[in-house]
Design an enzyme around this catalytic site. Structure first.
Site, PDB file in Angstrom:
ATOM      1  N   CYS A  83       8.244   0.834  -2.543  1.00  0.00           N
ATOM      2  CA  CYS A  83       8.190  -0.114  -3.662  1.00  0.00           C
ATOM      3  C   CYS A  83       7.687   0.574  -4.932  1.00  0.00           C
ATOM      4  O   CYS A  83       8.401   1.367  -5.524  1.00  0.00           O
ATOM      5  CB  CYS A  83       7.359  -1.335  -3.270  1.00  0.00           C
ATOM      6  SG  CYS A  83       7.535  -2.708  -4.416  1.00  0.00           S
ATOM      7  N   HIS A 188      10.332  -3.037   1.610  1.00  0.00           N
ATOM      8  CA  HIS A 188       9.086  -2.832   2.347  1.00  0.00           C
ATOM      9  C   HIS A 188       9.380  -2.703   3.842  1.00  0.00           C
ATOM     10  O   HIS A 188       9.493  -3.728   4.522  1.00  0.00           O
ATOM     11  CB  HIS A 188       8.144  -4.016   2.117  1.00  0.00           C
ATOM     12  CG  HIS A 188       7.587  -4.064   0.734  1.00  0.00           C
ATOM     13  ND1 HIS A 188       6.392  -3.472   0.408  1.00  0.00           N
ATOM     14  CD2 HIS A 188       8.071  -4.598  -0.401  1.00  0.00           C
ATOM     15  CE1 HIS A 188       6.155  -3.659  -0.881  1.00  0.00           C
ATOM     16  NE2 HIS A 188       7.155  -4.335  -1.404  1.00  0.00           N
ATOM     17  N   GLU A 190       7.398  -1.972   6.132  1.00  0.00           N
ATOM     18  CA  GLU A 190       6.258  -2.530   6.884  1.00  0.00           C
ATOM     19  C   GLU A 190       6.336  -4.046   7.022  1.00  0.00           C
ATOM     20  O   GLU A 190       5.570  -4.642   7.780  1.00  0.00           O
ATOM     21  CB  GLU A 190       4.940  -2.105   6.229  1.00  0.00           C
ATOM     22  CG  GLU A 190       4.522  -2.856   4.965  1.00  0.00           C
ATOM     23  CD  GLU A 190       5.232  -2.406   3.686  1.00  0.00           C
ATOM     24  OE1 GLU A 190       6.197  -1.619   3.775  1.00  0.00           O
ATOM     25  OE2 GLU A 190       4.823  -2.853   2.599  1.00  0.00           O
TER      26      GLU A 190
END
Lengths: 211, 254
Positions: A83, A188, A190
């Protein structure tokens, strides 16, 4: 076996990244959150996460690190920017009335706002990533898989060869780049469930490409 | 625009446990938040929202522990709300693993709180929760706070524009008239707000059937739909919702 260091420079939720990496690490590997050059030097893989505005992001990085030394370190071994960690490696961002970035990848960062369409900003939610080249980072991830995004600006690298994937939102934009030992994604991993965890696993298995 | 419409199950949390109940009555323990969140992730929920309904202030710390445990095992966006009133509250929840935090009454009482927090965190992690009821005399919607107990008299449309300007990244719009009724979302309200702000709007309050969810997206122009009881009571699975939406031309993540 990987020694992963996640760089904490006070920009947003690094804990999610830490937890996701921990979830995919094999038992001989380690992950730590750090800002010390010693840890960065001793690591095998570096992750630069980050959320928020580019002005405070660059400001925070330059308060914690000597920028030349920092650039030197992050281009020497497998590096993953996430990001804001992607936008920070570009040359320049138009956010916050213009901010010089790390300039590891030539190109600028520009806003969805300038497209002038009736787009909801931030681009928030799940969107597809089209693989524009074959790479080990896509191992066991189908083309056009969904990843989670939340951002108001996107990158425009000058060299099309660095583009690894694209996404549509108002226009087709670059959602992931790779050059030598550096990979950086706008999405993202994650927060992208199964595909995201596989992506992180692939990154940890990657040793960097040599041009 | 290829961004998928999001389906968001909402879990009510009381002192670290998921509870089920209607309108604060007959609240029953319904299980472990980690297990339920994992199941929703497995079923392809796009995000999970936790609403802390713990009544006593001292016991509110339990939510931090809950978020930490869920974030260890669930890797989709987690939104947390309920009683958030300061930057410290937001900071603690984000540190525990929340990605977004909803702010409601505290922002209505002190709108500058939104500016203050988003200046530090970025706008992506602040969701402005707006609870509204229709005033049938004036044909406008009014903002309520404190779980719907207090009418502020503020106009919902103006407040939505204001939270956007102040830096909120998203709006969670709940119709108090429809909440818990299973009679469908307030489409007119949704369309009014969603068409006039440039940040995503999450529809909440009234989901009872698959058509209701579809209408919130297609007619109400919602970017996401939040529902509690239809998922709690397994009336529909997330897959059933997504399959139905897909057959009606709505882009969903499968």
């Amino acid at each position: 076996m990987a020694e992963v260091v996640i760089i904490d420079y006070g920009m947003g939720n690094i804990h999610s990244v830490y937890k996701a990496v921990k979830n995919v690490l094999d038992k001989n590997s380690n992950v730590k959150v750090s800002t010390s050059f010693k840890d960065i030097k001793n690591s095998s893989h570096i992750i630069l996460p980050g959320q928020g505005a580019v002005g405070s992001c660059m400001n925070n990085i330059s308060q914690v690190f000597d920028l030349d030394e920092f650039k030197n370190h992050i281009t020497k071994k497998p590096f993953l920017g996430i990001c804001m960690g992607l936008q920070a490696v570009m040359s320049f961002s138009e956010e916050d009335e213009g901010v010089q970035c790390l300039d590891v990848i030539t190109g600028k960062v520009t806003g969805f706002k300038s497209l002038g369409k009736n787009l909801k900003i931030p681009h928030m939610g799940w969107n597809k990533v089209e693989h524009t080249s074959n790479h080990n980072i896509w191992q066991d991830i189908e083309n056009h898989s969904y990843f989670y995004f939340v951002h108001s600006y996107y990158v425009e690298p000058e060299d099309p060869k660095v583009v690894l994937g694209t996404t549509n939102y108002g226009k087709k934009f670059t959602s992931i780049i790779q050059k030598n030992s550096m990979i950086a994604s706008q999405f993202h991993p994650e927060k992208s469930s199964k595909n995201g965890l596989q992506f992180l696993k692939n990154f940890l298995n990657w040793e960097g490409d040599i041009e | 625009m290829d961004v998928a419409k999001r389906i968001i199950p909402c879990l009510d949390i009381d002192q670290g446990r998921v509870v089920k109940g209607t309108k604060f009555k007959e609240i029953k323990d319904a299980g472990d938040p980690v297990e339920i969140a994992k199941r929703y992730d497995y079923e392809n929920a796009d995000e999970i929202t936790f609403l802390d309904i713990t009544a006593t202030h001292e016991k509110r710390k339990a939510i931090i522990d809950t978020v930490e445990k869920v974030a260890e095992e669930v890797f989709i966006p987690l939104t947390v709300g309920g009683g958030v009133s300061s930057f410290v509250d937001v900071h603690n929840l984000l540190n525990a693993g929340a990605d977004k935090v909803t702010i409601n009454s505290a922002a209505v009482e002190n709108p500058n709180l939104i500016n203050e927090i988003t200046n530090k965190t970025g706008r992506q992690c602040i969701v402005a929760a707006i609870d509204v009821k229709k005033n049938n005399q004036t044909q406008t919607w009014e903002v309520f706070t404190h779980g719907g107990r207090k009418n502020t008299g503020n106009d919902a449309f103006k407040w939505a524009k204001d939270v956007e300007k102040r830096g909120a990244g998203e709006i969670l719009l709940t119709s108090m008239d429809r909440d818990g009724t299973k009679q469908g979302f307030d489409i007119e309200l949704l369309n009014l707000i969603s068409s006039n702000v440039n940040i995503p709007v999450i529809a909440s309050g009234g989901a009872g059937s698959l058509d209701h969810l579809k209408d919130a997206i297609i007619l109400g122009k919602a970017d996401a739909v939040l529902a509690a009881s239809i998922f709690h009571y397994s009336i529909f699975t997330i897959k059933e919702v997504k399959d139905y939406l897909k057959t009606h031309g709505v882009l969903v993540r499968e």
